[in-house]
Design a protein around this motif. Structure first.
Motif, PDB file in Angstrom:
ATOM      1  N   THR A 170      28.223  -4.104  28.537  1.00  0.00           N
ATOM      2  CA  THR A 170      28.817  -3.119  27.894  1.00  0.00           C
ATOM      3  C   THR A 170      30.439  -2.770  28.236  1.00  0.00           C
ATOM      4  N   GLY A 171      31.095  -2.484  27.167  1.00  0.00           N
ATOM      5  CA  GLY A 171      32.591  -2.423  27.426  1.00  0.00           C
ATOM      6  C   GLY A 171      32.969  -0.790  28.092  1.00  0.00           C
ATOM      7  N   THR A 172      34.005  -0.246  28.014  1.00  0.00           N
ATOM      8  CA  THR A 172      34.333   0.661  28.559  1.00  0.00           C
ATOM      9  C   THR A 172      33.947   1.766  27.486  1.00  0.00           C
ATOM     10  N   GLY A 173      33.899   3.214  27.936  1.00  0.00           N
ATOM     11  CA  GLY A 173      33.480   4.211  27.407  1.00  0.00           C
ATOM     12  C   GLY A 173      34.098   4.888  26.163  1.00  0.00           C
ATOM     13  N   ASP A 174      35.356   4.536  26.124  1.00  0.00           N
ATOM     14  CA  ASP A 174      36.465   5.231  25.389  1.00  0.00           C
ATOM     15  C   ASP A 174      36.268   4.990  23.850  1.00  0.00           C
ATOM     16  N   SER A 175      35.348   4.363  23.440  1.00  0.00           N
ATOM     17  CA  SER A 175      35.109   4.079  21.938  1.00  0.00           C
ATOM     18  C   SER A 175      33.468   4.332  21.533  1.00  0.00           C
ATOM     19  N   LEU A 176      33.040   4.890  22.313  1.00  0.00           N
ATOM     20  CA  LEU A 176      31.417   4.981  22.006  1.00  0.00           C
ATOM     21  C   LEU A 176      31.443   5.715  20.614  1.00  0.00           C
ATOM     22  N   THR A 177      30.411   5.378  20.029  1.00  0.00           N
ATOM     23  CA  THR A 177      29.986   6.281  18.877  1.00  0.00           C
ATOM     24  C   THR A 177      29.337   7.616  18.977  1.00  0.00           C
ATOM     25  N   PRO A 178      29.431   8.463  18.214  1.00  0.00           N
ATOM     26  CA  PRO A 178      28.602   9.737  18.235  1.00  0.00           C
ATOM     27  C   PRO A 178      27.329   9.607  18.865  1.00  0.00           C
ATOM     28  N   PHE A 179      26.644   8.618  18.200  1.00  0.00           N
ATOM     29  CA  PHE A 179      25.168   8.477  18.659  1.00  0.00           C
ATOM     30  C   PHE A 179      25.193   8.282  20.329  1.00  0.00           C
ATOM     31  N   ALA A 180      25.937   7.095  20.687  1.00  0.00           N
ATOM     32  CA  ALA A 180      26.211   6.603  22.201  1.00  0.00           C
ATOM     33  C   ALA A 180      26.610   7.667  22.986  1.00  0.00           C
ATOM     34  N   GLN A 181      27.433   8.730  22.614  1.00  0.00           N
ATOM     35  CA  GLN A 181      27.986   9.714  23.494  1.00  0.00           C
ATOM     36  C   GLN A 181      26.762  10.707  23.660  1.00  0.00           C
ATOM     37  N   GLU A 182      26.036  10.815  22.547  1.00  0.00           N
ATOM     38  CA  GLU A 182      24.977  11.774  22.827  1.00  0.00           C
ATOM     39  C   GLU A 182      23.763  11.277  23.700  1.00  0.00           C
ATOM     40  N   HIS A 183      23.395  10.112  23.542  1.00  0.00           N
ATOM     41  CA  HIS A 183      22.415   9.487  24.089  1.00  0.00           C
ATOM     42  C   HIS A 183      22.245   8.500  25.296  1.00  0.00           C
ATOM     43  N   LEU A 184      23.423   8.247  25.269  1.00  0.00           N
ATOM     44  CA  LEU A 184      23.989   7.055  26.157  1.00  0.00           C
ATOM     45  C   LEU A 184      25.353   7.465  27.054  1.00  0.00           C
ATOM     46  N   PRO A 185      25.468   8.736  27.542  1.00  0.00           N
ATOM     47  CA  PRO A 185      26.654   8.886  28.023  1.00  0.00           C
ATOM     48  C   PRO A 185      27.191   8.167  29.260  1.00  0.00           C
ATOM     49  N   PHE A 186      25.937   7.700  29.941  1.00  0.00           N
ATOM     50  CA  PHE A 186      26.313   6.778  31.181  1.00  0.00           C
ATOM     51  C   PHE A 186      26.956   5.497  30.870  1.00  0.00           C
ATOM     52  N   MET A 187      27.128   5.171  29.495  1.00  0.00           N
ATOM     53  CA  MET A 187      27.626   3.712  29.243  1.00  0.00           C
ATOM     54  C   MET A 187      29.097   3.826  29.383  1.00  0.00           C
ATOM     55  N   ARG A 188      29.662   3.999  30.751  1.00  0.00           N
ATOM     56  CA  ARG A 188      31.356   4.270  30.811  1.00  0.00           C
ATOM     57  C   ARG A 188      31.288   3.636  31.856  1.00  0.00           C
ATOM     58  N   PRO A 189      31.388   2.293  32.075  1.00  0.00           N
ATOM     59  CA  PRO A 189      31.685   1.395  33.329  1.00  0.00           C
ATOM     60  C   PRO A 189      33.093   1.374  33.589  1.00  0.00           C
ATOM     61  N   ASP A 190      33.298   1.733  35.024  1.00  0.00           N
ATOM     62  CA  ASP A 190      34.806   1.321  35.337  1.00  0.00           C
ATOM     63  C   ASP A 190      34.641   0.092  36.169  1.00  0.00           C
ATOM     64  N   TYR A 191      35.169  -0.881  35.397  1.00  0.00           N
ATOM     65  CA  TYR A 191      35.182  -2.362  36.171  1.00  0.00           C
ATOM     66  C   TYR A 191      36.364  -2.824  37.180  1.00  0.00           C
ATOM     67  N   SER A 192      37.066  -1.613  37.427  1.00  0.00           N
ATOM     68  CA  SER A 192      38.271  -1.942  38.187  1.00  0.00           C
ATOM     69  C   SER A 192      37.916  -2.049  39.604  1.00  0.00           C
ATOM     70  N   THR A 193      36.667  -1.794  39.964  1.00  0.00           N
ATOM     71  CA  THR A 193      35.940  -1.681  41.604  1.00  0.00           C
ATOM     72  C   THR A 193      35.234  -2.906  41.528  1.00  0.00           C
ATOM     73  N   MET A 194      34.760  -3.671  40.623  1.00  0.00           N
ATOM     74  CA  MET A 194      34.118  -4.548  40.631  1.00  0.00           C
ATOM     75  C   MET A 194      34.474  -5.844  40.974  1.00  0.00           C
ATOM     76  N   THR A 195      34.463  -5.895  42.583  1.00  0.00           N
ATOM     77  CA  THR A 195      35.189  -6.980  43.255  1.00  0.00           C
ATOM     78  C   THR A 195      34.358  -8.193  43.597  1.00  0.00           C
ATOM     79  N   ILE A 196      32.860  -8.231  43.652  1.00  0.00           N
ATOM     80  CA  ILE A 196      32.316  -9.550  43.822  1.00  0.00           C
ATOM     81  C   ILE A 196      32.461 -10.416  42.748  1.00  0.00           C
ATOM     82  N   PRO A 197      32.518 -11.752  42.973  1.00  0.00           N
ATOM     83  CA  PRO A 197      32.749 -12.599  42.262  1.00  0.00           C
ATOM     84  C   PRO A 197      31.468 -12.738  41.095  1.00  0.00           C
ATOM     85  N   ALA A 198      32.202 -12.890  39.672  1.00  0.00           N
ATOM     86  CA  ALA A 198      31.088 -12.797  38.536  1.00  0.00           C
ATOM     87  C   ALA A 198      31.554 -13.723  37.349  1.00  0.00           C
TER      88      ALA A 198
END
Length: 301
Positions: A170-198
């Protein structure tokens, strides 16, 4: 890299994982090579609605490459019948994260129940996830979930996880569709703190119905997270990247067994290197994929 046809694998299921806070028993499936010792571990988080019985094309190939693969069935699995109108649905994203914590906390128990206690190396553990599972894994690698005001939530990261792989994350949550905003509001990851190698794996034709952006949405986990990170972009790949969830499953729109093998081998090679099992594996994969124009491989250090 060995294939399932060259190395036999064994699977044990179901194994119950102790988890007092869950109203449905947390179960896992364990797949491993039939032979070998000091085996590193992959804990795999499935995509929405799947279960421990999915993703066999990936799991078998990882086991053939020398990994013990542990697959939990998350609460959103279709076998549990929890839809958007279920009061539990709004917190399933959090339950998923606690599922992975429970599996990691009880890996010795899981290995023992699978008959692998003497063959597994619990000091070498990595996480892999696809789609919603990739966001779940990202949380344990240090990513946070933003609330509606843009404030970062709880830190769920683990110090005992050496590396991870996010497939179609999942990408950042600034472009979620209305459906996603209503049903999947947690789809708003902030990757700036994802420090573990990946390693981040994305298809260049993956157009999500949850975002108004294009396939570049699935690059956010790489673009917006701190180094060290690696990226594989799969030409022609859509959300199931050729059929990684299973052969001929209905949701696969880009059927290609070769693409599935590419994704599986990218994960194996990256983790063999990240877990110090084979430090040449990742470079060799990158050279072969680039030379054969099978994928674009990027890195930031």
């Amino acid at each position: 890299m060995p294939t399932p046809a060259q190395q036999q694998t064994v699977a044990v299921k179901p194994i119950a994982v102790p988890f007092d806070e869950r109203d449905v028993v947390l179960q896992v499936k364990v797949t491993a090579p039939r032979q070998g010792a000091d085996l590193p571990v992959i804990v795999f988080s499935h995509g929405n609605a799947w279960s421990m019985d999915g993703y066999e094309p990936l799991v078998d190939r990882w086991a053939a490459a020398g990994f013990v693969v542990v697959q939990p069935t998350h609460l959103d699995s279709r076998r549990n019948g929890i839809g958007f109108d279920d009061p539990r649905f709004g917190s399933i994203w959090h339950v998923r994260i606690t599922d992975l914590h429970a599996v990691l906390d009880h890996l010795p128990h899981v290995a023992d129940e699978a008959g692998l206690a003497e063959r597994v190396d619990l000091s070498r553990v990595a996480l892999v996830g696809h789609s919603w599972g990739a966001q779940t894994v990202g949380a344990l690698l240090g990513a946070r979930v933003l609330d509606s005001a843009g404030q970062a939530g709880e830190d769920f990261s683990r110090t005992d996880v050496s590396a991870g792989v996010l497939v179609a994350a999942t990408g950042t949550g600034d472009s979620l569709t209305p459906f996603a905003q209503e049903h999947l509001p947690f789809m708003r990851p902030d990757y700036s703190t994802m420090t573990i190698p990946a390693l981040v794996i994305a298809g260049d034709e993956d157009q999500s119905q949850m975002s108004t952006r294009g396939p570049d949405w699935f690059l956010d986990a790489y673009d917006l997270s701190p180094a060290p990170k690696d990226l594989v972009v799969v030409p022609g790949g859509e959300h199931t990247l050729g059929g990684i969830a299973g052969e001929a499953v209905a949701e696969t729109t880009d059927t290609d067994p070769g693409r599935v093998e590419l994704v599986a081998d990218a994960v194996s090679a990256y983790l063999l290197g990240a877990l110090d099992v084979d430090t040449d594996a990742w470079a060799e994969f990158g050279d072969a994929a680039t030379a054969g124009r099978l994928a674009a491989v990027w890195a930031k250090r």
